[in-house]
Design an enzyme around this catalytic site. Structure first.
Site, mmCIF file in Angstrom:
data_model
loop_
_atom_site.group_PDB
_atom_site.id
_atom_site.type_symbol
_atom_site.label_atom_id
_atom_site.label_comp_id
_atom_site.label_asym_id
_atom_site.label_seq_id
_atom_site.Cartn_x
_atom_site.Cartn_y
_atom_site.Cartn_z
ATOM 1 N N ASP A 81 15.172 -3.465 36.135
ATOM 2 C CA ASP A 81 15.169 -2.530 36.946
ATOM 3 C C ASP A 81 15.347 -3.226 38.421
ATOM 4 O OD1 ASP A 81 12.483 -4.571 36.619
ATOM 5 O OD2 ASP A 81 11.566 -3.116 37.610
ATOM 6 N N GLU A 146 9.073 -4.866 36.400
ATOM 7 C CA GLU A 146 9.169 -6.209 38.278
ATOM 8 C C GLU A 146 9.077 -5.464 39.535
ATOM 9 O OE1 GLU A 146 9.816 -8.393 41.776
ATOM 10 O OE2 GLU A 146 10.971 -6.685 40.875
#
Length: 400
Positions: A81, A146
């Site tokens: 991400d 994350e």
């Protein structure tokens, strides 16, 4: 632009990965997973998917089995991400992976941290072509969430039977770029506390001088917290040996309360982002917060969005054989390292929390730090050099 950059296989893979917009607040990981499955197939690495929270947040695990599967394994971790972009502030398309005449590759994730994930695979591709064998099994993980704190990714994953079955002995994860010749290496992280002082007090008309109001209470708390912050600012300024990761950071992030300008409200809230340095006793710190609440007049309740425990740092000496292997690799390449405590938070905090030593390292020196910034980029030559660096590091770690 050197012709081999445009035609280089590793550069092409990297740019393809960057063009997949796994961007918050609503990342779609399916195209990313499909891309990674193709990478795994090309490397002849079995791939598994895990969903520690839900199917919208997968964890991709590629595995290269070592010659001695009984040994603890090496984890090469990265996250899929990326943070949001403000396209109007970019000179290049945020997900175009455009490369200019100097070889700079622009895209969200170029530094944070799609580069590292692809450099792992590039290094393994090169090592397999050279016929290098590994004693230890290597797991390459690409995780979700994350950038939002890992609550739907690594944080729950480390508690699962699936993670424990990976038998991880040591982990590599992201670091930071460096504008100098040095490479920062991160062996620990501060504890993140996101806390709120919820103050209750006497309410009434704004024309009067009520005592024991919520406003008076938060003013007292604000003074105490900002005074502590100033102490840390002076500590950092007065000691050139310290970095931001060595001190406690305190930042006011929210002030809430009130209904209109002539009404004294019954409640007000102060929110702070606090990162506790490794030398802070958590019990003593929290006791100090409660003491200030009482001194301010009482009826102030502390609540937390995050309240992370102190996590033991990874040893960077001869007691840690993985560190010895890592350092021997970087020494053989004449890399200048600077060991530090990480400024923010990465998935390594969760890995260390379950007792696994972890190092944060991104092989990007001579590069401005642009994570989360506009026109994030990495130069092609720095990227390719990073693959060569990982070749040596991975070989040493997997054979120590």
């Amino acid at each position: 632009m050197p012709a081999n950059w445009e035609d280089n296989e590793e550069i092409q893979y990297f740019r393809e990965y960057l063009r997949i917009p796994t961007v918050h607040p609503n990342p779609d990981y399916k195209p990313c997973v499909a891309f990674l499955k193709k990478q795994a197939a090309a490397l002849d690495m079995p791939v598994r998917l895990f969903y520690p929270v839900n199917e919208d947040n997968p964890i991709v695990v590629m595995t290269l089995t070592g010659t001695d599967p009984s040994l603890p394994c090496i984890l090469l971790n990265s996250h899929m991400d990326v943070v949001p972009v403000f396209a109007e502030n970019w000179k290049h398309k945020p997900f175009g992976a455009e490369m200019d005449e100097e070889g700079k590759i622009y895209a969200r994730g170029a530094q944070d941290m799609k580069c590292v994930g692809m450099q792992y695979l590039g290094a393994l591709r090169a090592l397999k072509k050279k016929g290098v064998q590994f004693r230890r099994t290597i797991h390459v993980t690409f995780v979700a969430d994350e950038e939002m704190g890992g609550g739907r990714g690594m944080r729950p994953f480390v508690e699962t039977a699936d993670f424990k079955e990976l038998k991880i002995g040591f982990s590599l994860d992201e670091g930071l770029a460096s504008p100098t010749e040095e490479f920062p290496v991160f062996y620990a992280e501060r504890s993140v506390w996101r806390l709120y002082f919820n103050a209750n007090g006497n309410a009434g008309h704004g024309s009067l001088l009520h005592r024991n109001t919520a406003g008076e209470k938060i003013t007292y708390i604000l003074h105490k917290m900002m005074s502590m912050r100033e102490q840390q600012v002076r500590r950092l300024e007065n000691n050139p040996e310290l970095t931001i990761g060595d001190v406690t950071t305190i930042n006011l992030t929210q002030i809430r309360g009130g209904v209109q300008s002539n009404v004294v409200p019954p409640t007000m809230v102060l929110g702070f982002d606090v990162r506790l340095a490794l030398d802070v006793d958590h019990s003593e710190f929290e006791a100090q917060l409660h003491k200030w609440c009482e001194e301010a007049g009482g009826d102030i309740h502390l609540t937390y969005d995050q309240k992370q425990p102190r996590v033991t740092p990874t040893a960077t000496d001869n007691t840690n054989p993985y560190w010895v292997a890592f350092k021997e690799a970087t020494d053989s390449l004449s890399l200048k390292l600077k060991t530090q405590i990480f400024t923010g938070g990465t998935d390594s905090r969760y890995i260390r929390r379950v007792g696994i030593p972890a190092i944060g390292f991104s092989p990007m020196n001579n590069t401005p730090v642009l994570l989360h910034d506009h026109d994030e980029f990495i130069a092609a030559d720095i990227y390719l050099r990073g693959i060569e660096i990982y070749e040596k590091i991975i070989t040493n770690l997997a054979n120590c």
